[in-house]
Design a protein around this motif. Structure first.
Motif, PDB file in Angstrom:
ATOM      1  N   ARG A 280      -2.367  -3.407  -6.302  1.00 18.45           N
ATOM      2  CA  ARG A 280      -1.378  -3.462  -7.384  1.00 18.45           C
ATOM      3  C   ARG A 280      -0.827  -4.867  -7.599  1.00 18.45           C
ATOM      4  NH1 ARG A 280       1.033   1.409  -8.546  1.00 18.45           N
ATOM      5  NH2 ARG A 280       1.963   0.204 -10.273  1.00 18.45           N
ATOM      6  N   LEU A 281      -0.977  -5.726  -6.583  1.00 17.47           N
ATOM      7  CA  LEU A 281      -0.370  -7.060  -6.675  1.00 17.47           C
ATOM      8  C   LEU A 281      -1.218  -8.056  -5.909  1.00 17.47           C
ATOM      9  CD1 LEU A 281       2.096  -8.938  -7.363  1.00 17.47           C
ATOM     10  CD2 LEU A 281       3.071  -8.223  -5.165  1.00 17.47           C
TER      11      LEU A 281
ATOM     12  N   THR B 232       9.420  -2.709  -2.071  1.00 20.10           N
ATOM     13  CA  THR B 232       8.517  -1.746  -2.712  1.00 20.10           C
ATOM     14  C   THR B 232       7.962  -0.780  -1.661  1.00 20.10           C
ATOM     15  OG1 THR B 232       6.510  -3.053  -2.338  1.00 20.10           O
ATOM     16  CG2 THR B 232       7.786  -3.556  -4.331  1.00 20.10           C
TER      17      THR B 232
ATOM     18  N   ASP C 142      -0.671   1.998  -2.378  1.00 22.65           N
ATOM     19  CA  ASP C 142      -0.671   0.837  -3.278  1.00 22.65           C
ATOM     20  C   ASP C 142      -0.645  -0.427  -2.429  1.00 22.65           C
ATOM     21  OD1 ASP C 142      -0.648   2.358  -5.618  1.00 22.65           O
ATOM     22  OD2 ASP C 142       1.533   2.552  -5.560  1.00 22.65           O
ATOM     23  N   HIS C 143      -1.555  -1.344  -2.706  1.00 24.02           N
ATOM     24  CA  HIS C 143      -1.781  -2.480  -1.828  1.00 24.02           C
ATOM     25  C   HIS C 143      -1.408  -3.813  -2.460  1.00 24.02           C
ATOM     26  CE1 HIS C 143      -4.151  -0.304   1.317  1.00 24.02           C
ATOM     27  NE2 HIS C 143      -4.301   0.538   0.304  1.00 24.02           N
TER      28      HIS C 143
ATOM     29  N   TYR D 115      -8.262  -9.825  -7.107  1.00 21.98           N
ATOM     30  CA  TYR D 115      -7.847  -8.468  -6.746  1.00 21.98           C
ATOM     31  C   TYR D 115      -8.828  -7.825  -5.771  1.00 21.98           C
ATOM     32  CZ  TYR D 115      -4.394  -8.806 -10.450  1.00 21.98           C
ATOM     33  OH  TYR D 115      -3.340  -9.207 -11.225  1.00 21.98           O
TER      34      TYR D 115
ATOM     35  N   ARG E 177      -6.339   0.818  -4.162  1.00 19.86           N
ATOM     36  CA  ARG E 177      -5.600   0.379  -5.342  1.00 19.86           C
ATOM     37  C   ARG E 177      -4.839  -0.910  -5.016  1.00 19.86           C
ATOM     38  NH1 ARG E 177      -3.633   5.822  -5.550  1.00 19.86           N
ATOM     39  NH2 ARG E 177      -1.569   5.014  -5.017  1.00 19.86           N
TER      40      ARG E 177
ATOM     41  N   TYR F 217       4.697  -0.736  -1.401  1.00 23.90           N
ATOM     42  CA  TYR F 217       3.366  -1.314  -1.209  1.00 23.90           C
ATOM     43  C   TYR F 217       3.118  -1.560   0.282  1.00 23.90           C
ATOM     44  CZ  TYR F 217       3.497  -2.499  -6.225  1.00 23.90           C
ATOM     45  OH  TYR F 217       3.578  -2.458  -7.585  1.00 23.90           O
TER      46      TYR F 217
END
Length: 304
Positions: free
Chosen positions: A227-228, A243, A198-199, A209, A225, A245
């Motif tokens: 995510r933020l 996290t 998750d990136h 994004y 992916r 991430y």
């Protein structure tokens, strides 16, 4: 016109008045009161035997007369020439002289170049030298430079106007960072492993994004992916520590976080970018700004 009758300060005021076409804003830039600048405008009108600026038909601003319009470029060129002459006659002594420098850059530039620059200035400059950093705003940068609100830009060339003089200061590549004790461990990443994580993506424009990393992955037929999305790099360490991430970021910035995060090479190629410092051509011979540019080069070279 007899030059012996001309107060050069009046010409400096006229230059700013013709840029702003507003007495209030021009007075603020010149650090004088509005009544004082209005009095100077009266003297200029007498000197040129012309109103120079008249009330605009719409709004509260002013409009240059047909006599004033051709003065703008020639007056600015003449004042720049005088600046060069004065700069050559008065070398800059950082230990004794007072000077405020305004540097526009990204948060990445503040960390990678700004912090070591400030450390260097502690030993190379006296108390009269001050530095202010501002986050680079590409929509306002040209006006800020023209108004001398920015002395130096540190950024990729795509982020500053082409009329500036510029010098490449370093080339940057990308690395990936994660928190200590990340559940994936500390083994080198494979492409499959990278895409499975998750990136966090940093988008200076905000709300995006996808970026150059995703473009590089797309050429390989892969994706990741995200995510933020964050608007800057400085908040990334706190997010990663809270996290699982990971974040792909400029390697020099990542290196500055080595005591907080684990940093790894990417398992695929992503085009890097070049960082430049840029300045207005009128400042090319300014002794103080030349000294500042030398300090930037010294801190960048010492960090290689």
């Amino acid at each position: 016109m007899d030059l012996s009758r001309v107060d050069l300060n009046l010409l400096v005021s006229l230059d700013v008045l013709l840029e702003e076409c507003n007495v209030t804003r021009a007075a603020q830039r010149l650090h004088v009161s509005q009544p004082a600048l209005s009095a100077q405008l009266g003297r200029l009108r007498h000197l040129f035997d012309d109103p120079l600026l008249v009330p605009a038909s719409v709004g509260r601003g002013m409009t240059p007369t047909s006599r004033a319009l051709p003065l703008r470029d020639s007056l600015k060129a003449a004042l720049k020439g005088l600046e060069v002459v004065l700069a050559r006659e008065h070398p800059f002594d950082p230990a004794q002289d007072a000077r405020d420098f305004q540097i526009a850059t990204t948060d990445n530039g503040i960390i990678v170049v700004g912090l070591p620059l400030l450390s260097r200035l502690q030993s190379e400059a006296g108390a009269g030298v001050r530095v202010a950093f501002r986050l680079l705003d590409t929509t306002q940068l040209s006006q800020q430079i023209e108004r001398r609100e920015v002395d130096l830009v540190i950024a990729p060339p795509s982020m500053f106007p082409p009329f500036l003089k510029a010098r490449r200061i370093y080339d940057e590549v990308y690395a990936i960072a994660q928190r200590r004790d990340h559940p994936r461990g500390t083994e080198p990443l494979s492409l499959d492993g990278y895409c499975a994580l998750d990136h966090v993506l940093v988008s200076l424009k905000g709300g995006l994004y996808e970026g150059r990393v995703d473009q590089a992955l797309a050429k390989l037929g892969r994706n990741r992916r995200v995510r933020l999305s964050l608007p800057n790099f400085t908040s990334v360490p706190q997010v990663l520590q809270a996290t699982d991430y990971v974040c792909t970021m400029p390697a020099r910035f990542a290196k500055s976080l080595k005591d907080e995060l684990d940093v790894f090479e990417l398992p695929f190629a992503v085009p890097g970018f070049a960082m430049h410092m840029a300045w207005h051509p009128r400042e090319q011979s300014d002794a103080a700004q030349s000294w500042l540019r030398t300090q930037v080069l010294e801190v960048v070279n010492s960090g290689r």
